[in-house]
Design a protein around this motif. Structure first.
Motif, short mmCIF file in Angstrom:
data_model
loop_
_atom_site.label_atom_id
_atom_site.label_comp_id
_atom_site.label_asym_id
_atom_site.label_seq_id
_atom_site.Cartn_x
_atom_site.Cartn_y
_atom_site.Cartn_z
N VAL A 1 1.31 5.88 -6.43
CA VAL A 1 0.66 5.74 -7.74
C VAL A 1 -0.59 6.62 -7.80
O VAL A 1 -0.80 7.36 -8.79
CB VAL A 1 0.30 4.26 -8.02
CG1 VAL A 1 -0.58 4.14 -9.26
CG2 VAL A 1 1.57 3.42 -8.18
N GLN A 2 -1.41 6.56 -6.77
CA GLN A 2 -2.64 7.35 -6.73
C GLN A 2 -2.36 8.86 -6.71
O GLN A 2 -3.01 9.64 -7.40
CB GLN A 2 -3.47 6.96 -5.51
CG GLN A 2 -4.05 5.56 -5.59
CD GLN A 2 -4.59 5.05 -4.26
OE1 GLN A 2 -4.77 5.83 -3.33
NE2 GLN A 2 -4.84 3.75 -4.18
N ALA A 3 -1.34 9.23 -5.92
CA ALA A 3 -0.98 10.65 -5.84
C ALA A 3 -0.45 11.16 -7.18
O ALA A 3 -0.70 12.31 -7.56
CB ALA A 3 0.07 10.86 -4.74
N ASN B 1 0.81 -1.22 0.00
CA ASN B 1 0.00 0.00 0.00
C ASN B 1 0.84 1.27 0.00
O ASN B 1 0.37 2.34 -0.37
CB ASN B 1 -0.96 0.01 1.19
CG ASN B 1 -0.25 0.07 2.53
OD1 ASN B 1 0.92 -0.27 2.63
ND2 ASN B 1 -0.96 0.51 3.54
N GLU C 1 1.15 9.17 -14.90
CA GLU C 1 0.88 7.74 -14.69
C GLU C 1 2.18 6.96 -14.47
O GLU C 1 3.12 7.08 -15.25
CB GLU C 1 0.16 7.16 -15.91
CG GLU C 1 -0.30 5.71 -15.72
CD GLU C 1 -1.06 5.18 -16.92
OE1 GLU C 1 -1.09 3.95 -17.08
OE2 GLU C 1 -1.61 6.00 -17.69
N ASP D 1 1.21 2.05 -3.59
CA ASP D 1 -0.14 2.35 -4.12
C ASP D 1 -0.50 3.81 -3.87
O ASP D 1 -1.12 4.46 -4.72
CB ASP D 1 -1.18 1.44 -3.47
CG ASP D 1 -1.07 0.00 -3.96
OD1 ASP D 1 -0.52 -0.20 -5.06
OD2 ASP D 1 -1.52 -0.91 -3.25
N ILE D 2 -0.09 4.31 -2.70
CA ILE D 2 -0.36 5.71 -2.36
C ILE D 2 0.37 6.64 -3.34
O ILE D 2 -0.18 7.64 -3.80
CB ILE D 2 0.09 6.01 -0.90
CG1 ILE D 2 -0.80 5.24 0.08
CG2 ILE D 2 0.06 7.50 -0.61
CD1 ILE D 2 -0.28 5.25 1.51
N GLU E 1 -1.33 9.99 -10.16
CA GLU E 1 -2.48 10.11 -11.06
C GLU E 1 -3.21 11.43 -10.85
O GLU E 1 -3.64 12.08 -11.81
CB GLU E 1 -3.43 8.93 -10.83
CG GLU E 1 -2.91 7.61 -11.39
CD GLU E 1 -3.81 6.43 -11.04
OE1 GLU E 1 -4.78 6.64 -10.28
OE2 GLU E 1 -3.54 5.31 -11.53
N LYS E 2 -3.32 11.85 -9.59
CA LYS E 2 -3.96 13.12 -9.29
C LYS E 2 -3.14 14.29 -9.82
O LYS E 2 -3.66 15.38 -10.04
CB LYS E 2 -4.16 13.27 -7.77
CG LYS E 2 -5.24 12.35 -7.21
CD LYS E 2 -5.37 12.51 -5.71
CE LYS E 2 -6.44 11.56 -5.15
NZ LYS E 2 -6.55 11.68 -3.68
#
Length: 306
Positions: free
Chosen positions: A259-261, A253, A268, A256-257, A263-264
């Protein structure tokens, strides 16, 4: 006459028993091996390569356990007390083991990090040395020499045996180095940027001309702040990095954090696979020896960055 035969039979029986006892004691002496206790799976593999069948190796930390977060057990103390030699990485890699080791005599304890030339180590901003010496083949060769010297001093009759085993192992490491350079040459110079879960690959980066960045600091236990995440995401985007890497002893995780940050932030990125750091893998992983472990990491990095 019967009494004489009985006496002769008794004497023969006693001689047989005594003789067997002597033979058993001789065999026990011949088969007696040095008991070597090591902290990490990497050191366990190193000890087996150099000591081979002349020593018994007991590894305290199980496969997949991070040395930074390892909690000593009661059985560790018992194993340490029964050891002829205890081998540790040092440089605070096994931070929570310090208490178990502080009263061990110098003759019985070998701290690899303390024996390496400090000019070869990476000094961090905190004033401490980077403990991940096993991620440098050059330092691992030093570790092999250091361990061989101590084994030879403690077991002088097998000195030549240990020297030959060490020399053979260093030849294998030299071959590994050739393989690594061949594989890493497949990566374009501007893509030689390694972003990982925590600050473990500084020696690797130094040896093979990589730039490195990370989510966490030197210990995989450190908390990650929002500012750290934002800073890393900005770095990833500015360097146009497409792939980052997880480590085998770090929760998924964490990345994952990132990756998500990303994307925002309209960028990518992918997780390029799992790297082995504080522990070897099991036999199914294909990373169950130090050489396999290093090859596995290099293959994963190359696949993710080419």
């Amino acid at each position: 006459m019967m009494r004489i035969f009985k006496k002769i039979g008794s004497i023969i029986l006693m001689l047989l028993i005594f003789g067997c006892g002597q033979k058993e004691n001789i065999n026990q002496n011949l088969e007696k091996k040095m008991n070597v206790v090591v902290t990490t799976t990497m050191l366990g593999d190193l000890a087996r390569e150099i000591g081979k069948d002349k020593i018994n190796v007991n590894v305290l930390m199980n496969i997949g356990v991070s040395p930074h977060s390892y909690q000593p057990k009661l059985s560790d103390t018992q194993n340490i007390l029964g050891a002829d030699l205890i081998v540790v990485n040092g440089l605070y890699l096994e931070g929570k083991m310090e208490e178990c080791l502080k009263n061990i005599s110098k003759d019985k304890l070998l701290v690899i990090g303390d024996e390496i030339d400090k000019n070869k180590l990476i000094l961090m901003e905190s004033g401490e040395y980077d403990p991940h010496i096993f991620l440098s083949l050059n330092l691992w060769k030093d570790a092999a020499n250091i361990l061989e010297k101590r084994l030879s001093n403690k077991d002088k009759k097998n000195k030549i045996y240990y020297e030959k085993a060490k020399n053979s192992y260093i030849e294998k490491l030299n071959e590994l180095d050739k393989y690594i350079k061949e594989q890493l040459n497949k990566i374009e110079p501007d893509k030689k940027i390694l972003v990982t879960s925590h600050r473990a690959f500084n020696y690797f980066a130094k040896d093979y001309s990589f730039e490195t960045n990370y989510v966490k600091g030197i210990s995989s236990e450190n908390e990650v702040s929002i500012s750290t995440i934002n800073k890393l995401v900005n770095y990833i985007k500015s360097k146009k990095i497409k792939t980052i890497f997880l480590e085998n002893s770090t929760p998924e995780n964490i990345l994952d954090i990132i990756v998500q940050a990303s994307e925002k932030n309209n960028w990518e990125i992918n997780i390029g696979g799992k790297l082995y750091v504080g522990s070897l893998g099991d036999k199914k992983s294909g990373a169950d020896t130090y050489i396999k472990y290093y090859k596995k990491n290099v293959d994963t990095i190359v696949k993710g960055l080419i």
